[in-house]
Scaffold this active site. Structure first.
Site, PDB file in Angstrom:
ATOM      1  CG  HIS A  16      13.225  -7.319 -14.858  1.00  0.00           C
ATOM      2  ND1 HIS A  16      14.031  -7.172 -13.751  1.00  0.00           N
ATOM      3  CD2 HIS A  16      12.312  -6.315 -14.769  1.00  0.00           C
ATOM      4  CE1 HIS A  16      13.618  -6.136 -13.033  1.00  0.00           C
ATOM      5  NE2 HIS A  16      12.592  -5.584 -13.644  1.00  0.00           N
ATOM      6  CG  HIS A  18       8.175  -3.355 -15.227  1.00  0.00           C
ATOM      7  ND1 HIS A  18       7.561  -3.779 -14.074  1.00  0.00           N
ATOM      8  CD2 HIS A  18       9.514  -3.435 -14.988  1.00  0.00           C
ATOM      9  CE1 HIS A  18       8.485  -4.096 -13.178  1.00  0.00           C
ATOM     10  NE2 HIS A  18       9.680  -3.894 -13.711  1.00  0.00           N
ATOM     11  CG  HIS A 196      11.245  -5.518  -8.992  1.00  0.00           C
ATOM     12  ND1 HIS A 196      10.389  -6.313  -9.696  1.00  0.00           N
ATOM     13  CD2 HIS A 196      11.673  -4.551  -9.856  1.00  0.00           C
ATOM     14  CE1 HIS A 196      10.293  -5.856 -10.941  1.00  0.00           C
ATOM     15  NE2 HIS A 196      11.067  -4.789 -11.073  1.00  0.00           N
ATOM     16  CD  GLU A 199      15.078  -1.302  -9.084  1.00  0.00           C
ATOM     17  OE1 GLU A 199      14.023  -1.652  -8.534  1.00  0.00           O
ATOM     18  OE2 GLU A 199      15.104  -0.625 -10.142  1.00  0.00           O
TER      19      GLU A 199
HETATM   20  N1  ADE Z   1       8.162  -0.754 -11.898  1.00  0.00           N
HETATM   21  C1  ADE Z   1       8.579  -0.567 -13.145  1.00  0.00           C
HETATM   22  N2  ADE Z   1       9.925  -0.610 -13.188  1.00  0.00           N
HETATM   23  C2  ADE Z   1      10.354  -0.840 -11.930  1.00  0.00           C
HETATM   24  C3  ADE Z   1      11.629  -1.004 -11.321  1.00  0.00           C
HETATM   25  N3  ADE Z   1      12.767  -0.935 -12.017  1.00  0.00           N
HETATM   26  N4  ADE Z   1      11.678  -1.212  -9.995  1.00  0.00           N
HETATM   27  C4  ADE Z   1      10.566  -1.283  -9.287  1.00  0.00           C
HETATM   28  N5  ADE Z   1       9.343  -1.140  -9.804  1.00  0.00           N
HETATM   29  C5  ADE Z   1       9.240  -0.930 -11.120  1.00  0.00           C
HETATM   30 ZN    ZN Z   2      11.568  -3.948 -12.932  1.00  0.00          ZN
END
Ligand code: ADE
Ligand code: ZN
Length: 333
Positions: A16, A18, A196, A199
Site C-alpha cells: 500500500h 501511492h 480503500h 479508513e
Molecule cells: N490517496 C493517497 N493517499 C490516500 C489515503 N491514505 N487515502 C485515500 N486516498 C489516498
Molecule cells: Zn492509501
C-alpha cells in the site's frame, strides 16, 4: 539482534504505497524550479513544515498540489526511481505500487508521459537488483464512475504493465457502490481488485468493497472492528488489510500510536500487513512504520515475523515466489 536491526534486515513486501505520496520535498522543489512553477513555499524546510493535517481531505489538497510539479517523462522516472532506491535501502524486495492517473490526466498529462517514466524505472530496478514490482491503477473516488471508465480505457496500451485496479481519494460520501460497474469491467479484463475502505469512512464501505466490488484486498480497513460480523467475514475469507500506522496518526484516524488497533486485528487472525501509504507526507518509509509499532505498542519479534510473512502472503505474487520469501523470513528466526 535488536528489533530495529531485524526490521531493517528482513526482506519485506510493501502493498500500500501511492507513488505520488513518495514525492520527496527536495524533488518537489527541484522540479518546480526546472519547470518554473511557483510553489506556495519559500524553501524545502517550509514544504516539510506544511505537512500537518487535520484529516484525509486536508492531506489530499496538499498531495494533489504537490503532484502538479510532475510534468514530463523524466519527472515520473525520477519519482519512481527514488522510491525504488528507498526500497533497496529498506530491504523491500517486492512492492505493489498505486498510481493516480486522474491526478495527471486532469492536468493535461497523458498516460504516454507518465507510464514510460514508471516502466523504465521499474525495469532498471528489476534488472539492477532483482526487485519485483506490480502496478495498481487507482481511480479517484471523488470523481464520477464515467470518468473512471474513461481512465480505464485510456490505460489500454499499458494493460500488460498493470496488475490491479484500486480506489482512493476522499472516502466519506463516495461509497464503493458508486464504482461497481467499472470494477466489474476491470475484473472482466482480468485485473485484480483493491479498494480503500474503512479508513475514515464507515465499516459499511468495507462490506460494499467486498460484495459490490469483489475486492481481493482492503486498503486500511481499520474501522472493521466496529462490526463483529464483518471481522468474522474478513477472518473466514482471509481478505488482507493493508494497514498504515503513520498515515492513521498523521490523518487523525487515531489520536496517538498507543491507540492503534493493529495488534487487535492481528489477534483476531485477520491477514494484516504494515505499509507506509504516503511516506514523505506521513513522516516515514516502511521500516519507520514497523519501528513505531515496536516503540508505541511493544511489537515483539514473533509479531514482526507474522506481519512480514503476511506482506508476502497478501501480495499478488505467484505462490512459489511467496513461499520463497516466507522461507527467507523464517530463516531469520
Ligand atoms: N490517496 C493517497 N493517499 C490516500 C489515503 N491514505 N487515502 C485515500 N486516498 C489516498
Ligand atoms: Zn492509501
Amino acid at each position: 539482534m535488536p528489533l530495529s536491526s531485524l526490521i531493517s534486515s528482513l526482506p519485506k513486501a510493501e502493498l500500500h504505497l501511492h507513488i505520488e505520496g513518495s514525492l520527496e520535498p527536495q524533488l518537489m522543489w527541484d522540479l518546480a524550479k526546472k519547470h518554473a512553477i511557483r510553489l506556495p513555499y519559500a524553501s524545502v524546510a517550509q514544504i516539510e513544515a506544511a505537512y500537518q493535517f487535520a484529516d484525509l481531505q486536508s492531506f489530499l489538497d496538499v498531495y494533489y498540489a504537490g503532484a502538479s510539479v510532475l510534468l514530463d517523462e523524466d519527472d515520473f522516472f525520477k519519482l519512481m526511481w527514488s522510491y525504488l532506491c528507498r526500497c533497496r535501502e529498506q530491504n523491500i524486495v517486492h512492492a505493489e505500487i498505486m498510481f493516480d492517473p486522474q491526478a495527471h490526466t486532469g492536468r493535461g498529462i497523458s498516460y504516454q508521459t507518465f507510464m514510460p517514466g514508471f516502466i523504465k524505472a521499474i525495469a532498471r530496478a528489476e534488472d539492477e537488483w532483482g526487485m519485483s514490482v506490480k502496478l495498481i491503477l487507482s481511480f479517484l473516488r471523488h470523481l464520477s464512475e464515467e470518468e473512471a471508465f474513461t481512465t480505464l480505457a485510456q490505460a489500454k496500451p499499458y494493460y500488460r504493465f498493470i496488475e490491479a485496479v484500486g480506489l482512493d481519494s476522499s472516502e466519506k460520501g463516495h461509497p464503493p457502490a458508486k464504482f461497481k460497474n467499472v470494477f466489474a469491467r476491470a475484473r472482466q479484463l482480468g485485473f485484480k481488485v483493491v479498494a480503500h475502505a474503512g479508513e475514515e469512512g464507515p465499516s459499511d464501505y468495507i462490506w460494499q468493497a467486498i460484495h459490490l466490488l469483489g475486492v481481493d484486498r482492503i486498503d486500511h480497513g481499520v474501522r472493521c472492528l466496529e462490526d463483529p460480523a464483518l471481522v468474522s467475514l474478513l477472518r473466514e475469507r482471509q481478505i488482507p488489510l493493508t494497514v498504515c500506522p503513520l498515515s492513521n496518526l498523521k490523518l487523525k484516524v487515531i489520536k496517538d500510536m498507543g491507540q492503534h488497533t493493529l495488534f487487535t486485528l492481528l489477534e483476531q487472525d485477520l491477514l494484516v500487513t504494515v505499509n507506509s501509504d504516503d511516506p514523505t507526507y506521513f513522516g516515514g518509509y516502511l521500516n519507520k512504520n514497523f519501528n513505531v509499532l515496536h516503540e508505541a505498542l511493544n511489537m515483539d519479534a514473533q509479531q514482526l515475523r507474522k506481519l512480514v510473512s503476511n506482506s508476502f502472503k497478501a501480495s499478488f505474487m505467484e505462490d512459489a515466489q511467496k513461499q520463497h520469501w516466507i522461507d527467507k523470513v523464517n530463516a531469520y528466526f
